[in-house]
Design a protein around this motif. Sequence first.
Motif, mmCIF file in Angstrom:
data_model
loop_
_atom_site.group_PDB
_atom_site.id
_atom_site.type_symbol
_atom_site.label_atom_id
_atom_site.label_comp_id
_atom_site.label_asym_id
_atom_site.label_seq_id
_atom_site.Cartn_x
_atom_site.Cartn_y
_atom_site.Cartn_z
ATOM 1 N N ASP A 199 11.233 29.844 -23.965
ATOM 2 C CA ASP A 199 10.810 29.564 -22.590
ATOM 3 C C ASP A 199 9.485 28.812 -22.572
ATOM 4 N N ALA A 200 8.579 29.158 -23.492
ATOM 5 C CA ALA A 200 7.287 28.473 -23.552
ATOM 6 C C ALA A 200 7.463 27.011 -23.931
ATOM 7 N N VAL A 201 8.313 26.760 -24.931
ATOM 8 C CA VAL A 201 8.544 25.382 -25.367
ATOM 9 C C VAL A 201 9.208 24.582 -24.254
ATOM 10 N N GLU A 202 10.218 25.158 -23.607
ATOM 11 C CA GLU A 202 10.926 24.442 -22.551
ATOM 12 C C GLU A 202 10.029 24.193 -21.337
ATOM 13 N N ALA A 203 9.164 25.152 -21.019
ATOM 14 C CA ALA A 203 8.245 24.972 -19.885
ATOM 15 C C ALA A 203 7.276 23.831 -20.159
ATOM 16 N N PHE A 204 6.799 23.749 -21.395
ATOM 17 C CA PHE A 204 5.876 22.664 -21.734
ATOM 18 C C PHE A 204 6.580 21.314 -21.690
ATOM 19 N N GLU A 205 7.792 21.252 -22.266
ATOM 20 C CA GLU A 205 8.524 19.986 -22.268
ATOM 21 C C GLU A 205 8.871 19.541 -20.859
ATOM 22 N N HIS A 206 9.173 20.503 -19.975
ATOM 23 C CA HIS A 206 9.433 20.155 -18.572
ATOM 24 C C HIS A 206 8.163 19.634 -17.908
ATOM 25 N N ALA A 207 7.016 20.276 -18.199
ATOM 26 C CA ALA A 207 5.744 19.848 -17.600
ATOM 27 C C ALA A 207 5.384 18.435 -18.059
ATOM 28 N N GLU A 208 5.713 18.077 -19.287
ATOM 29 C CA GLU A 208 5.409 16.736 -19.789
ATOM 30 C C GLU A 208 6.073 15.652 -18.951
ATOM 31 N N LYS A 209 7.225 15.959 -18.372
ATOM 32 C CA LYS A 209 7.955 14.969 -17.583
ATOM 33 C C LYS A 209 7.342 14.762 -16.199
ATOM 34 N N THR A 210 6.436 15.652 -15.820
ATOM 35 C CA THR A 210 5.882 15.600 -14.454
ATOM 36 C C THR A 210 4.451 15.080 -14.407
ATOM 37 N N ASP A 235 10.600 34.531 -32.578
ATOM 38 C CA ASP A 235 11.194 35.683 -31.906
ATOM 39 C C ASP A 235 12.703 35.440 -31.801
ATOM 40 N N GLU A 236 13.383 36.262 -31.032
ATOM 41 C CA GLU A 236 14.836 36.138 -30.940
ATOM 42 C C GLU A 236 15.270 34.791 -30.393
ATOM 43 N N SER A 237 14.415 34.164 -29.580
ATOM 44 C CA SER A 237 14.819 32.931 -28.901
ATOM 45 C C SER A 237 14.540 31.670 -29.704
ATOM 46 N N GLY A 238 13.597 31.719 -30.645
ATOM 47 C CA GLY A 238 13.272 30.505 -31.381
ATOM 48 C C GLY A 238 11.941 30.585 -32.100
ATOM 49 N N ARG A 239 11.411 29.407 -32.474
ATOM 50 C CA ARG A 239 10.194 29.315 -33.281
ATOM 51 C C ARG A 239 9.174 28.419 -32.600
ATOM 52 N N ILE A 240 7.891 28.719 -32.818
ATOM 53 C CA ILE A 240 6.818 27.859 -32.339
ATOM 54 C C ILE A 240 5.671 27.905 -33.341
ATOM 55 N N GLN A 241 4.965 26.822 -33.426
ATOM 56 C CA GLN A 241 3.784 26.771 -34.288
ATOM 57 C C GLN A 241 2.578 27.313 -33.541
ATOM 58 N N VAL A 242 1.677 27.967 -34.274
ATOM 59 C CA VAL A 242 0.436 28.490 -33.691
ATOM 60 C C VAL A 242 -0.738 27.928 -34.493
ATOM 61 N N PHE A 243 -1.738 27.441 -33.784
ATOM 62 C CA PHE A 243 -2.955 26.923 -34.418
ATOM 63 C C PHE A 243 -4.101 27.885 -34.156
ATOM 64 N N LEU A 244 -4.816 28.233 -35.223
ATOM 65 C CA LEU A 244 -5.963 29.138 -35.104
ATOM 66 C C LEU A 244 -7.155 28.548 -35.854
ATOM 67 N N ASN A 245 -8.317 28.646 -35.236
ATOM 68 C CA ASN A 245 -9.552 28.328 -35.950
ATOM 69 C C ASN A 245 -10.670 29.221 -35.423
#
Length: 363
Positions: free
Chosen positions: A44-55, A88-98
């Motif tokens: 959901d986080a990835v899809e929300a971001f990709e949708h926001a990119e179109k707007t 998680d159950e829905s998919g994968r995402i990268q996380v950046f930490l510093n």
Amino acid sequence: MADTEHHSTEQELIQNRIDKLERIRVRKDEPFKYKFKRSCAIRDAVEAFEHAEKTVDDPKDIELHVVAAGRMTALRSHGKSTFLDLRDESGRIQVFLNAKGIGDESYAELHDLDLGDIIGVAGQVKRTRTGEVTIFAEWYTILTKSLRPLPEKYHGLTDVETRYRRRYLDLIANPDVHDVFRKRTGMIQAFRRWLDERGYLEVETPMLHHIPGGATARPFITHHNTFDEDFYLRVAPELHLKRLIVGGYERVYEINRCFRNEGVDTRHNPEFTTLELYEAYQDYMGLMDATEEMLVAVIQSVLGGTEFEYQGMSISAASPWKRMTLFEAIREYADVDLEPFRDDPEEAAKQARRIGCDVPEGM
């Protein structure tokens, strides 16, 4: 000696994780938290971001803050910054930490994380310079400390027997297996829906039988203490379902667990699920029609159509299906006509052996 070294190495890895567990506890952090509130699933986080990119004209204008959780499946440190993969159950995402984002102390404590740990993380979703959707962490927390290393360092669990015996490792190491499980659940739901809509009554019949009836198979035997009597785990629900037809129900079915005390391999399990249905006032031709209609409906429901690939082959399940007798099938696909030998099993066996079939004596 080699086995001892391998065992010792595994124990050292486990001990190293236990040491990290104790360090987490010493700093008053709970390594096995009871609860964690996420804002969304990773997909959901990835899809929300990709949708926001179109707007928006500039992706930098996107303000998307998420709180996510999942298993850490990869960790890459580059000096004063770290990338990890969260699944998680829905998919994968990268996380950046510093250190700038999460603070020097929290960044130093990353050393106490291992692949397989389940963590929670919060931050803004952005794209990196390489174009990957990423959570830029503001904080993270350990949710479950994994005390055993992931199988084969998460490069994939390939041993078939281990995969079947330890399905939880298979699911961790081979995420595609999740889709197989979901499709199986979708199939069961589609079968139920089709049958319920046509007036079939779903029932539950006994698993403990007085006689091992319903199929030719070796049953499991168990003992009922109250009755002081041996019972058999069912090899099929057939007899009880037929009794319901005798009792006046006209359409019944059961999705049931059955048990056969026989060989085990990747295609045969001592316990398995079957679907059996019975219908009054119907013959085998009518049940063939119903079976074809039901299977086409299930395939369309689960796969979205009737065309699909399986083991490199293109298959169409669209109606109408070709129908033939057993003898017709043997004649067409084996080029042997066994029909003249219906009543001569010895000659039929000779014909089968002639084309390379293994026919045991007396079969």
